[in-house]
Design a protein around this motif. Sequence first.
Motif, PDB file in Angstrom:
ATOM      1  N   ILE A 256      -3.322   1.847 -29.731  1.00 22.12           N
ATOM      2  CA  ILE A 256      -2.783   1.627 -28.383  1.00 22.12           C
ATOM      3  C   ILE A 256      -3.877   1.749 -27.334  1.00 22.12           C
ATOM      4  CG2 ILE A 256      -1.283   2.609 -26.593  1.00 22.12           C
ATOM      5  CD1 ILE A 256       0.747   3.208 -28.717  1.00 22.12           C
ATOM      6  N   LEU A 257      -4.663   2.816 -27.419  1.00 18.89           N
ATOM      7  CA  LEU A 257      -5.635   3.144 -26.367  1.00 18.89           C
ATOM      8  C   LEU A 257      -6.648   2.028 -26.167  1.00 18.89           C
ATOM      9  CD1 LEU A 257      -6.556   5.327 -24.368  1.00 18.89           C
ATOM     10  CD2 LEU A 257      -8.009   6.257 -26.187  1.00 18.89           C
ATOM     11  N   TYR A 258      -7.092   1.388 -27.249  1.00 22.70           N
ATOM     12  CA  TYR A 258      -8.148   0.399 -27.136  1.00 22.70           C
ATOM     13  C   TYR A 258      -7.660  -1.039 -27.235  1.00 22.70           C
ATOM     14  CZ  TYR A 258     -11.023   4.487 -27.265  1.00 22.70           C
ATOM     15  OH  TYR A 258     -11.568   5.703 -26.956  1.00 22.70           O
ATOM     16  N   ALA A 259      -6.343  -1.227 -27.165  1.00 22.64           N
ATOM     17  CA  ALA A 259      -5.786  -2.580 -27.157  1.00 22.64           C
ATOM     18  C   ALA A 259      -5.740  -3.122 -25.733  1.00 22.64           C
ATOM     19  CB  ALA A 259      -4.380  -2.572 -27.750  1.00 22.64           C
ATOM     20  N   GLU A 260      -5.912  -4.422 -25.605  1.00 16.95           N
ATOM     21  CA  GLU A 260      -5.805  -5.090 -24.302  1.00 16.95           C
ATOM     22  C   GLU A 260      -4.900  -6.311 -24.438  1.00 16.95           C
ATOM     23  OE1 GLU A 260      -9.633  -6.089 -22.780  1.00 16.95           O
ATOM     24  OE2 GLU A 260     -10.349  -4.017 -22.756  1.00 16.95           O
ATOM     25  N   PRO A 311      -8.668  15.402 -28.170  1.00 17.31           N
ATOM     26  CA  PRO A 311      -7.661  14.484 -28.701  1.00 17.31           C
ATOM     27  C   PRO A 311      -7.925  13.014 -28.436  1.00 17.31           C
ATOM     28  CG  PRO A 311      -6.588  16.430 -27.852  1.00 17.31           C
ATOM     29  CD  PRO A 311      -8.031  16.543 -27.467  1.00 17.31           C
ATOM     30  N   LEU A 312      -8.410  12.639 -27.243  1.00 12.30           N
ATOM     31  CA  LEU A 312      -8.636  11.227 -26.950  1.00 12.30           C
ATOM     32  C   LEU A 312     -10.107  10.838 -27.056  1.00 12.30           C
ATOM     33  CD1 LEU A 312      -6.090  10.412 -24.089  1.00 12.30           C
ATOM     34  CD2 LEU A 312      -5.871  10.117 -26.578  1.00 12.30           C
ATOM     35  N   ASN A 313     -10.951  11.719 -27.552  1.00  8.28           N
ATOM     36  CA  ASN A 313     -12.342  11.381 -27.850  1.00  8.28           C
ATOM     37  C   ASN A 313     -12.593  11.327 -29.349  1.00  8.28           C
ATOM     38  OD1 ASN A 313     -14.243  10.879 -25.601  1.00  8.28           O
ATOM     39  ND2 ASN A 313     -13.422  12.802 -24.816  1.00  8.28           N
ATOM     40  N   MET A 314     -12.080  12.336 -30.061  1.00  7.13           N
ATOM     41  CA  MET A 314     -12.272  12.379 -31.512  1.00  7.13           C
ATOM     42  C   MET A 314     -10.953  12.300 -32.266  1.00  7.13           C
ATOM     43  SD  MET A 314     -15.525  14.930 -32.050  1.00  7.13           S
ATOM     44  CE  MET A 314     -14.945  16.371 -31.162  1.00  7.13           C
ATOM     45  N   PHE A 315      -9.850  12.243 -31.533  1.00 10.02           N
ATOM     46  CA  PHE A 315      -8.520  12.046 -32.114  1.00 10.02           C
ATOM     47  C   PHE A 315      -8.210  13.078 -33.192  1.00 10.02           C
ATOM     48  CE2 PHE A 315      -9.844   8.176 -30.113  1.00 10.02           C
ATOM     49  CZ  PHE A 315      -8.744   7.874 -29.346  1.00 10.02           C
ATOM     50  N   LEU A 328      -0.262  10.273 -24.556  1.00  9.29           N
ATOM     51  CA  LEU A 328      -0.479   9.182 -25.496  1.00  9.29           C
ATOM     52  C   LEU A 328      -0.679   9.717 -26.910  1.00  9.29           C
ATOM     53  CD1 LEU A 328      -2.613   6.008 -25.006  1.00  9.29           C
ATOM     54  CD2 LEU A 328      -2.961   7.396 -27.036  1.00  9.29           C
ATOM     55  N   PHE A 329      -1.380  10.830 -27.024  1.00  3.56           N
ATOM     56  CA  PHE A 329      -1.669  11.429 -28.320  1.00  3.56           C
ATOM     57  C   PHE A 329      -0.401  11.995 -28.952  1.00  3.56           C
ATOM     58  CE2 PHE A 329      -3.288  14.843 -31.091  1.00  3.56           C
ATOM     59  CZ  PHE A 329      -4.282  14.163 -31.783  1.00  3.56           C
TER      60      PHE A 329
END
Length: 364
Positions: A256-260, A311-315, A328-329
Amino acid sequence: MNSQLRRAVAAAAASALGVTALAACGGGSDGQEGGGTASKTVTLVSHDSFAVSDTVLKAFTEQTGYTVKVLKSGDAGTALNKEILTKGSPQGDVFFGVDNTLLSRALDNDLFTPYEAKGLDRVADAVQLDAGKHRVTPVDTGDICVNYDKKYFADKKLAPPKTFADLAKPEYKNLLVVENAATSSPGLGFLLGTVGEFGESGWQDYWKKLDANGVKVVDGWEQAYNEEFSGSAGGKKAGADRPLVVSYASSPPVEILYAEPQPAEAPTGVATGTCFRQIEFAGLLQGAKNEAGGKALLDFLIGDAFQEDMPLNMFVNPVVEGASLPELFTKHGAVVDEPATVDPATIAGNREQWVRSWSSLVLK
């Protein structure tokens, strides 16, 4: 996550640091200060998938006066091997990235100087695998799990698998791709998950069933997830045809985070009955040139700023109780209540033999 616990989900992270990164100086300076005082640079040796926000490193510098130099040293296994070879004359001051699958190797080689980090009382006992000795400090956890392509299973009107046992059923024949346990951290973690699930006497029979059911083995996560898995953005572009892959419980938020544009729902799901829990640690290296800076950095790694940045850098999941998680996480990542586990001492005594046995079963 190593192997590649971080690599697995942070490979796409736009904020990932380069091979060497320096925090902006907020009061410290590189090298030695005049008059022979201690270095104001503290070097963190890590696997390639370490990632942290620049603002967080700047906050550490402002709080302590130390500038952080991040030295990336290959995947977790490679990075650990380098430190073992240079024991006593380490590349840096703190090593980050040894997990519970490799912990015994680090401890048996006396790589770390004991240090009880400030704030360790906020970390759950369950992840303090070296409790009482404090040679390593737990920093994060993550779960290696089978991910599935939601669209594939919806189109086929087929329920996705939920458990390890499901993966060997005929309806999932030729659908699963896994990583090589001899060369990949998630591959090793998935193998250990099957040991945890079926026991030392039953895991080989299980892999015989997977082999007969058409499991595909590739070298590493990057190939498995981005080239072979039909549910990933990379897999779609590559025309991938495997809708099941060994990845992480936190992989869906990455999609999700890196989808456009960003979709409302992740295109991938997690079979939560196929998970193995990894715990990742950091330690003060024996022979560190900046021991005081290393101790300050270990304190910082289990502080709120770093824990809430992960969480949003290394998940991965924070180990500090009460650390905030981004929506989001939590909304799109899978919750794994009962992951498979194997005692680190058991892993230490059997890892190499298990990998050899596994290789003879599935690598042909």
